[in-house]
Design an enzyme around this catalytic site. Structure first.
Site, PDB file in Angstrom:
ATOM      1  N   HIS A 159       0.811  -1.218   0.000  1.00  0.00           N
ATOM      2  CA  HIS A 159       0.000   0.000   0.000  1.00  0.00           C
ATOM      3  C   HIS A 159       0.846   1.270   0.000  1.00  0.00           C
ATOM      4  CE1 HIS A 159       0.325  -0.231   4.569  1.00  0.00           C
ATOM      5  NE2 HIS A 159       0.477   1.067   4.384  1.00  0.00           N
ATOM      6  N   ASP A 189       0.135  -7.721   1.376  1.00  0.00           N
ATOM      7  CA  ASP A 189       0.530  -6.322   1.551  1.00  0.00           C
ATOM      8  C   ASP A 189       2.044  -6.161   1.542  1.00  0.00           C
ATOM      9  OD1 ASP A 189       0.149  -3.621   1.757  1.00  0.00           O
ATOM     10  OD2 ASP A 189      -0.135  -3.616   3.937  1.00  0.00           O
ATOM     11  N   SER A 301       4.802   2.521   8.001  1.00  0.00           N
ATOM     12  CA  SER A 301       4.441   1.390   7.141  1.00  0.00           C
ATOM     13  C   SER A 301       5.615   0.996   6.252  1.00  0.00           C
ATOM     14  CB  SER A 301       3.241   1.757   6.267  1.00  0.00           C
ATOM     15  OG  SER A 301       2.080   1.888   7.041  1.00  0.00           O
TER      16      SER A 301
END
Length: 357
Positions: A159, A189, A301
């Site tokens: 993402h 992911d 992230s």
């Protein structure tokens, strides 16, 4: 005629009277050495057949210092043997009595002197963590990544780079590189990107997430809010949490219809039947994650969750970022999740071959 000589009375030896108590008896520890209970030591008897040796000259100060060092080492060895029974004390002395320092810890990135400290882990692993800026027609997002090869292979979250037209990476020394996507796996992911014209980078050591236990200390490194190389620490709070995330940023993810993903609000995810940081939308995926209370914020992230040996045990992927009434983030509340590194290692060959769409 022989004269008669009267025999002389034989003199009897004198014996002192018996004391009213038993005298102290010596304790023999080994042949030739007798120790008395009062603490004195009686040297072995002198052999009359051995010629008397002249007394040795007084030792020089240097010789006394060396004898003292030997005595201290002997005492330390005796203490170790008495205290533990199985302990072994190994020390190498140089000519002036100094000890030699040990080197690194085999199989880790952390030196022996810094092993088990947050500062040692941060110093060892920070050069392997990068900041990623991904730009597209809908906006710009910032995340983190982990260098896994010296020529610039970097692992991050899907993402972070999904839908990007341009990817720029900044390393810990401030250098910037352009990067291309090698492969992605939205279901996990995960994504693999490669820096252009890079060499000599410090690759991170991938650990074994199967050995992680609840309560283990961990360190997180990433670029929250664009603050490159931010270090936080905590523990592993839980294992095998089912975390659901959106597959990409191109969908409506609760930020408003048609509005781009806002990295300051955190990536939307679901956990325990609840939604955090917005709606994950209709296209989503669920994976098993490590839960940690190490402070994670938007921009972490794709960064690293690291054990105290300096090994990567997870890729940080989701964190709860509560919003204030003005709509800005209120900061970490100790609810973060990371993709186990064993999931990454099992998926790495597929990512290098292009991954899945």
């Amino acid at each position: 005629m022989t004269d008669y000589q009267q025999p002389q009375p034989q003199q009897q030896p004198y014996y002192p009277p018996r004391p009213p108590y038993d005298p102290t008896r010596p304790i023999t520890t080994e042949p030739g050495t007798t120790v008395w209970p009062a603490g004195g030591q009686v040297p072995p008897p002198v052999d009359p057949t051995v010629p008397f040796a002249a007394a040795a000259p007084a030792p020089t100060p240097h010789r006394r210092a060396r004898r003292g060092v030997g005595l201290m080492a002997a005492v330390a060895l005796a203490a170790a043997a008495i205290g533990g029974g199985t302990a072994t004390l190994v020390q190498q002395w140089t000519a002036d009595g100094a000890t030699t320092a040990s080197g690194g810890v085999t199989g880790t990135n952390v030196s022996a002197s810094s092993k088990g400290t947050v500062a040692g882990v941060a110093q060892a692993v920070s050069p392997s963590i990068v900041e990623i800026s991904a730009s597209s027609g809908s906006g710009k997002s910032t995340g983190s990544g982990v260098i896994i090869t010296g020529d610039g292979e970097i692992v991050t979250n899907n993402h972070v780079i999904s839908g990007a037209d341009q990817i720029t990476v900044q390393t810990s020394d401030g250098k910037s590189y352009d990067a291309k996507v090698v492969g992605t796996d939205p279901d996990k992911d995960l994504a693999l990107i490669k820096l252009e014209s890079a060499s000599g980078l410090k690759a991170a050591t991938l650990g074994d997430s199967g050995k992680v236990r609840v309560g283990d200390e961990v360190v997180a490194i990433g670029s929250p809010e664009g603050l490159t190389g931010t270090v936080t620490s905590g523990i592993v709070s839980a294992l095998d949490r089912d975390v659901t995330v959106a597959k990409d940023e191109g969908q409506d993810s609760g930020q408003g219809s048609g509005r781009p993903y806002d990295p300051r609000q955190g990536w939307p995810f679901e956990f325990g039947g609840q939604q955090f940081n917005g709606d994950t939308g209709s296209s989503k995926t669920t994976y098993k994650a490590l839960q940690t209370d190490a402070s994670l914020n938007p921009g972490n992230s794709g960064g690293a969750l690291i054990n105290m040996n300096g090994e990567i045990i997870g890729i940080n992927s989701a964190m709860y970022s509560p919003s204030s009434s003005s709509g800005s983030t209120a900061g970490s509340v100790g609810l973060g999740f990371a993709i186990p590194v064993n999931t990454l290692k099992a998926d790495l060959d597929d990512l290098r071959s292009g991954g899945s769409s």
